[in-house]
Design a protein around this motif. Structure first.
Motif, PDB file in Angstrom:
ATOM      1  N   SER A  28       1.653  -6.126  -1.105  1.00 22.46           N
ATOM      2  CA  SER A  28       0.348  -6.795  -1.196  1.00 22.46           C
ATOM      3  C   SER A  28       0.271  -7.994  -0.256  1.00 22.46           C
ATOM      4  CB  SER A  28       0.092  -7.246  -2.636  1.00 22.46           C
ATOM      5  OG  SER A  28      -0.043  -6.146  -3.500  1.00 22.46           O
ATOM      6  N   LEU A  29       1.359  -8.744  -0.177  1.00 25.01           N
ATOM      7  CA  LEU A  29       1.417  -9.903   0.709  1.00 25.01           C
ATOM      8  C   LEU A  29       1.239  -9.482   2.159  1.00 25.01           C
ATOM      9  CD1 LEU A  29       2.081 -12.892   1.366  1.00 25.01           C
ATOM     10  CD2 LEU A  29       4.506 -12.260   1.228  1.00 25.01           C
ATOM     11  N   LEU A  30       1.942  -8.436   2.570  1.00 30.83           N
ATOM     12  CA  LEU A  30       1.833  -7.963   3.945  1.00 30.83           C
ATOM     13  C   LEU A  30       0.426  -7.448   4.244  1.00 30.83           C
ATOM     14  CD1 LEU A  30       5.267  -6.148   4.274  1.00 30.83           C
ATOM     15  CD2 LEU A  30       4.593  -8.301   5.351  1.00 30.83           C
ATOM     16  N   ASP A  31      -0.158  -6.762   3.274  1.00 26.91           N
ATOM     17  CA  ASP A  31      -1.541  -6.302   3.434  1.00 26.91           C
ATOM     18  C   ASP A  31      -2.475  -7.494   3.616  1.00 26.91           C
ATOM     19  OD1 ASP A  31      -3.643  -4.082   3.088  1.00 26.91           O
ATOM     20  OD2 ASP A  31      -4.237  -5.525   1.555  1.00 26.91           O
ATOM     21  N   TYR A  32      -2.277  -8.543   2.827  1.00 26.82           N
ATOM     22  CA  TYR A  32      -3.093  -9.758   2.900  1.00 26.82           C
ATOM     23  C   TYR A  32      -2.937 -10.448   4.253  1.00 26.82           C
ATOM     24  CZ  TYR A  32      -5.419 -13.821   0.691  1.00 26.82           C
ATOM     25  OH  TYR A  32      -6.290 -14.827   0.346  1.00 26.82           O
ATOM     26  N   ALA A  33      -1.753 -10.253   4.861  1.00 32.72           N
ATOM     27  CA  ALA A  33      -1.481 -10.895   6.157  1.00 32.72           C
ATOM     28  C   ALA A  33      -1.809  -9.995   7.339  1.00 32.72           C
ATOM     29  CB  ALA A  33      -0.015 -11.318   6.223  1.00 32.72           C
ATOM     30  N   GLY A  34      -2.513  -8.901   7.072  1.00 33.80           N
ATOM     31  CA  GLY A  34      -3.038  -8.109   8.178  1.00 33.80           C
ATOM     32  C   GLY A  34      -2.222  -6.909   8.599  1.00 33.80           C
ATOM     33  N   TYR A  35      -1.240  -6.522   7.801  1.00 34.61           N
ATOM     34  CA  TYR A  35      -0.447  -5.340   8.124  1.00 34.61           C
ATOM     35  C   TYR A  35      -1.056  -4.099   7.481  1.00 34.61           C
ATOM     36  CZ  TYR A  35       3.219  -8.590   9.648  1.00 34.61           C
ATOM     37  OH  TYR A  35       3.925  -9.566  10.286  1.00 34.61           O
ATOM     38  N   ASP A  36      -0.778  -2.942   8.063  1.00 28.71           N
ATOM     39  CA  ASP A  36      -1.181  -1.659   7.492  1.00 28.71           C
ATOM     40  C   ASP A  36       0.014  -1.144   6.688  1.00 28.71           C
ATOM     41  OD1 ASP A  36      -2.041   0.871   6.875  1.00 28.71           O
ATOM     42  OD2 ASP A  36      -2.232   1.572   8.941  1.00 28.71           O
ATOM     43  N   VAL A  37      -0.060  -1.255   5.368  1.00 26.53           N
ATOM     44  CA  VAL A  37       1.108  -1.066   4.511  1.00 26.53           C
ATOM     45  C   VAL A  37       1.057   0.272   3.771  1.00 26.53           C
ATOM     46  CG1 VAL A  37       2.465  -2.043   2.626  1.00 26.53           C
ATOM     47  CG2 VAL A  37       1.227  -3.564   4.179  1.00 26.53           C
ATOM     48  N   THR A  38       2.190   0.956   3.741  1.00 24.18           N
ATOM     49  CA  THR A  38       2.359   2.152   2.921  1.00 24.18           C
ATOM     50  C   THR A  38       3.432   1.881   1.882  1.00 24.18           C
ATOM     51  OG1 THR A  38       1.706   3.685   4.680  1.00 24.18           O
ATOM     52  CG2 THR A  38       3.065   4.577   2.902  1.00 24.18           C
ATOM     53  N   ARG A  39       3.067   2.074   0.614  1.00 32.51           N
ATOM     54  CA  ARG A  39       4.025   1.921  -0.492  1.00 32.51           C
ATOM     55  C   ARG A  39       4.656   3.280  -0.754  1.00 32.51           C
ATOM     56  NH1 ARG A  39      -0.185  -1.768  -1.524  1.00 32.51           N
ATOM     57  NH2 ARG A  39       0.401  -3.605  -2.784  1.00 32.51           N
TER      58      ARG A  39
END
Length: 581
Positions: free
Chosen positions: A153-164
């Motif tokens: 969630s933090l990385l998503d908030y910082a502009g990354y395209d995240v896959t869990r």
């Protein structure tokens, strides 16, 4: 809006101006120039290390650079003082209007305040939990699940395209053991007497699986040889356990984007393909490993094995990928699995492992480095153990699991919000004590309560003001005259709000979501201190009866606090509360 980034931009522009004037030489690297809160708040609002890091490459005294830079910065209307201290530290004080602007920025951007484009859409795979599908998740998995989910969630908030992602370890011998354990429960459901031998799974959670099998097969498998039922029951039991694990994760508010099966790597050529990619680099060879440390010649039998030359990519020793009998080691499918991540186009990888996987870090990093040509970084985060206490005593084991305390045990005791927040009150590589009594206390010593209480207090003020006929919508608060916010306690809260966008980027860059929990506690502390000052100084109370203008400015400040707390709790996966019960 990142005020620290804005002031750093001002510092860099001022340094460029000094170069243009000939005060500083050309060709200096400004990458390590930072603007940050001073270690001692008495020294100012911000500090820059510019003079200290540029002195040597510029061939100048730090203080000379600092004094020249101070002159430039003091000309900016946002800077009221630029003081040189010691050998060349530069401390800055900002005009109060700057802090008022932070409040306005938080209200205008709302939930997006603090969001960053730092990640620039970089594709990141965060793999976490990845427990063997042999039973319910235990408390150790809980910490990894919370940490991984908050980091994503933090990385998503910082502009990354995240896959869990969850890696299902369904290709090893432990799944056969699960099938045998389920078969025993199946026999029980058919009225047979059974004994759980050492190495099987005796937990009650397998009883309904055995009963369900009995409904499907009746007694047709009773007394049959293992070869006739192992494969079918293994698949049935694995599906049942993954359903249970999904329910466990859902109880904690964790949702995965991808569940990747280890079993899918076998018989498809993917393991062979990954090793062939390493072999093409000369990294696969036949050899004999040195005996492990502590082994004597009498208990060590050297065998020729297929080895990965992981020492070529930073490991301590080379690692076997195929046993002498021709079967794969555990490491081989893990190599292939990570190769799929590279082939799926991820720019960086993060694995969240338990404390017992420390020995896996170097070999896995070596494999990813080799397979990606060093272009895809892998960060492995180890989550240390959690010790549970209740009434001052170690918490007893779970009958449902048989041998351990489950994730569901913890969530049912204190709820998902408390569980998640507490799991992030220590850095992931530090041990964590989880006391069921303390995490439910309503005191400053309980960070969950303290942060939630701050948000609830803001909500109570908003309700009171609305009942008095005030418009407390954010759009209305944006028009409030904030010039009256001058008390040091009020400014301290605004300063802490200003740190939020910077904190997000630091936490995302270091992969440390616990920083968010720590920050929220500090913000709540500043807010509660301001609330308490209102007990002694009525003019600091947030709702000023008969003075709507003053009330609006103070409510704008605390509404900005709520905006940040809500955003921070959102990253942690915790729901902000409107009132305490």
């Amino acid at each position: 809006m990142n005020l620290f980034a804005e002031i750093r931009t001002l510092v860099l522009q001022s340094l460029a101006d000094l170069q243009a004037e000939g005060t500083l030489p050309e060709g200096l690297d400004f990458a390590n120039v930072a603007v940050e809160p001073p270690r001692d708040a008495a020294h100012g609002d911000m500090a820059t290390n510019a003079a200290m890091v540029l002195a040597k490459p510029a061939g100048m005294k730090p203080r000379d650079i600092a004094e020249a830079l101070a002159g430039k910065l003091a000309a900016d209307p946002r800077i009221t003082e630029a003081d040189v201290a010691g050998p060349g530290f530069l401390n800055l004080r900002l005009d109060p209007s700057v802090w008022h602007g932070v409040i306005t920025g938080a209200l205008s951007r709302g939930a997006d305040f603090g969001k960053s484009d730092m990640g620039a859409g970089e594709k990141v795979n965060v793999e976490y939990v990845s427990a063997n599908p042999t039973g319910p998740l235990h408390v150790g998995h809980t910490r990894g699940a919370v940490f991984g989910d908050a980091l994503a969630s933090l990385l998503d908030y910082a502009g990354y395209d995240v896959t869990r992602e969850y890696y299902i370890n369904d290709g090893g011998a432990q799944v056969d053991t699960l099938a045998r354990s389920v078969y025993l429960r199946y026999l029980e459901a058919n009225g047979q007497e059974v004994a759980f031998e050492e190495g099987t799974y005796p937990g009650d959670y397998l009883i309904p699986v055995g009963e369900a099998l009995a409904k499907v097969y009746g007694d047709s498998l009773v007394g049959k040889p293992e070869s006739e039922w192992l494969e079918d029951i293994r698949e049935y039991a694995t599906d049942a356990m993954m359903h249970l694990i999904r329910e466990d994760l859902a109880s904690l508010g964790v949702e995965m984007d991808v569940f990747y099966s280890e079993k899918s790597l076998y018989g498809t050529g993917q393991i062979e393909g990954a090793l062939k990619a390493l072999e093409s680099q000369g990294l696969i060879y036949e050899g004999v490993l040195e005996p492990p440390k502590g082994k004597t010649p009498e208990d060590w039998e050297p065998r020729e094995q297929t080895l990965f030359r992981s020492t070529a990519h930073g490991d301590d020793v080379d690692r076997p990928v195929k046993k002498s009998d021709g079967s794969w080691t555990y490491f081989a499918p893990d190599i292939a699995y990570h190769y799929t991540k590279i082939e799926r186009g991820f720019d960086s990888l993060i694995d969240v492992f338990g404390a017992d996987h420390g020995g896996y870090v170097k070999r896995m990093k070596a494999a990813v480095s080799a397979l990606s040509g060093g272009t895809v970084p892998l960060d492995i985060k180890l989550c240390q153990l959690v010790k549970l206490y209740k009434n001052g005593e170690p918490f007893k084991m779970s009958k449902r699991a048989g041998t351990f305390i489950t994730l569901r045990d913890v969530v049912e005791q204190v709820g998902p919000d408390v569980t998640r927040f507490v799991m992030l009150t220590r850095k992931n590589d530090a041990p964590l004590d989880f006391d069921f009594d303390k995490v439910l206390e309503q005191s400053k010593e309980n960070p969950v309560f303290y942060v939630q209480y701050a948000h609830a207090r803001v909500s109570s003020v908003l309700r009171k003001a609305a009942e008095a006929g005030m418009n407390v919508e954010d759009a209305a608060l944006l028009n409030a005259d904030l010039s009256g916010l001058t008390d040091p306690a009020e400014i301290a809260v605004a300063k802490k709000i200003a740190e939020w966008p910077r904190l997000v980027e630091i936490a995302a860059r270091t992969h440390e979501p616990h920083r968010v929990a720590f920050y929220l506690y500090e913000l709540a502390s500043d807010f509660h201190a301001l609330w308490n000052r209102g007990n002694d100084k009525p003019e600091l109370r947030f709702f000023q009866e008969g003075d709507e203008a003053a009330s609006q400015s103070k409510i704008a400040l605390i509404r900005a606090v709520a905006v940040v707390i809500s955003a921070g709790l959102g990253i942690l996966g915790v729901t902000p509360v409107e009132e305490m019960r």
